[in-house]
Design an enzyme around this catalytic site. Sequence first.
Site, PDB file in Angstrom:
ATOM      1  N   SER A   7       0.844  -1.188   0.000  1.00 49.21           N
ATOM      2  CA  SER A   7       0.000   0.000   0.000  1.00 49.21           C
ATOM      3  C   SER A   7       0.883   1.242   0.000  1.00 49.21           C
ATOM      4  CB  SER A   7      -0.961  -0.039   1.191  1.00 49.21           C
ATOM      5  OG  SER A   7      -1.966   0.953   1.060  1.00 49.21           O
ATOM      6  N   GLU A  64      -2.614  -2.486  -7.663  1.00 47.22           N
ATOM      7  CA  GLU A  64      -3.768  -2.759  -6.802  1.00 47.22           C
ATOM      8  C   GLU A  64      -4.152  -1.440  -6.149  1.00 47.22           C
ATOM      9  OE1 GLU A  64      -3.978  -2.750  -3.163  1.00 47.22           O
ATOM     10  OE2 GLU A  64      -2.009  -1.799  -3.098  1.00 47.22           O
ATOM     11  N   HIS A 113      -5.558  -5.266  -0.824  1.00 45.66           N
ATOM     12  CA  HIS A 113      -6.316  -4.955   0.383  1.00 45.66           C
ATOM     13  C   HIS A 113      -7.495  -5.893   0.638  1.00 45.66           C
ATOM     14  CE1 HIS A 113      -4.130  -1.162  -0.262  1.00 45.66           C
ATOM     15  NE2 HIS A 113      -4.375  -0.883   1.004  1.00 45.66           N
TER      16      HIS A 113
END
Length: 303
Positions: free
Chosen positions: A112, A204, A272
Amino acid sequence: MKRDVRWLKPLSLRPRDTVHVVAPASAFDRPGFEVGLAVLAERYTPVHRPDIFSSHRYLAGEDARRTEELSRALLDREARAIFCARGGYGSARLLPDLPLADAPPSAFCGFSDLTSVHGAMQVLGRVSIHAPVLTQLGRQPVEVRDYLFRLLESPEAPPPLTGTATYVPGMAEGHLVGGNLSVLSRLIGTPYMPPLDGAVLLLEDVTERPYRIDRMWTHLRLAGVFSRVRGIVLGDFTSCEERNADYSSADVLRELAREAGLPCAAGFPIGHGDLNYPVALGTQVRLDADAARLTFLEGAVRA
């Protein structure tokens, strides 16, 4: 400018090895952190500073605290890995002051917001691990945890991962780079954009509405990213739907991928979502988009 990269892998871990836990980005939920820490402690010996629970606005303490914490972890030759407590935001603020070039070959693990640190490490030719942060690790099933431990401890190539959809058929091989779409797009024009020539690009994201995904993808296209990479691996795009829309984020991504014209498969359990399988950025992979299969051609660590 195209350049050859000689990739440096981290040293393999052994059970009970000392590993650092750091918080270079956002402050975090302590109960969730403790659950993830307990999972890590079942295998290794995690250590962290008492001030890891600091907070400053939306960050896990001021920049100086987070920089010092991560720098000390990076330079510790006695520890074999670094695990991040949470993503969120903030790690990019530290990049100019991190001693990445002087760091011994330990495994940096996170995803992330930590995409920025991964990018900086790949610029230096260092393999790093796109993997769950501690606040997510405790929610991962045992198969993901075991996959992570195997990836960190064995120099052998890990088992392949399978996606759910083919967006553009074809085959691509190259070193794996990327991570979070939002963060990666912010690295364009900085010294921390990972080497793209001949790469397979992983993307992502979470809680980004389809038009924002389109905007960030278009930024990558206008910057020439898709003219340099060979293929695209799409992980989870979690909670990215527009309310009451007659289209999905998958519809938008499929259309964008077809415009790019590169082999592309989607739905890989990376990101996630409920499953976040770790992958080694900087290692050679083969994407068979027709079969939605990502094969790892080498291990993540060296003995």
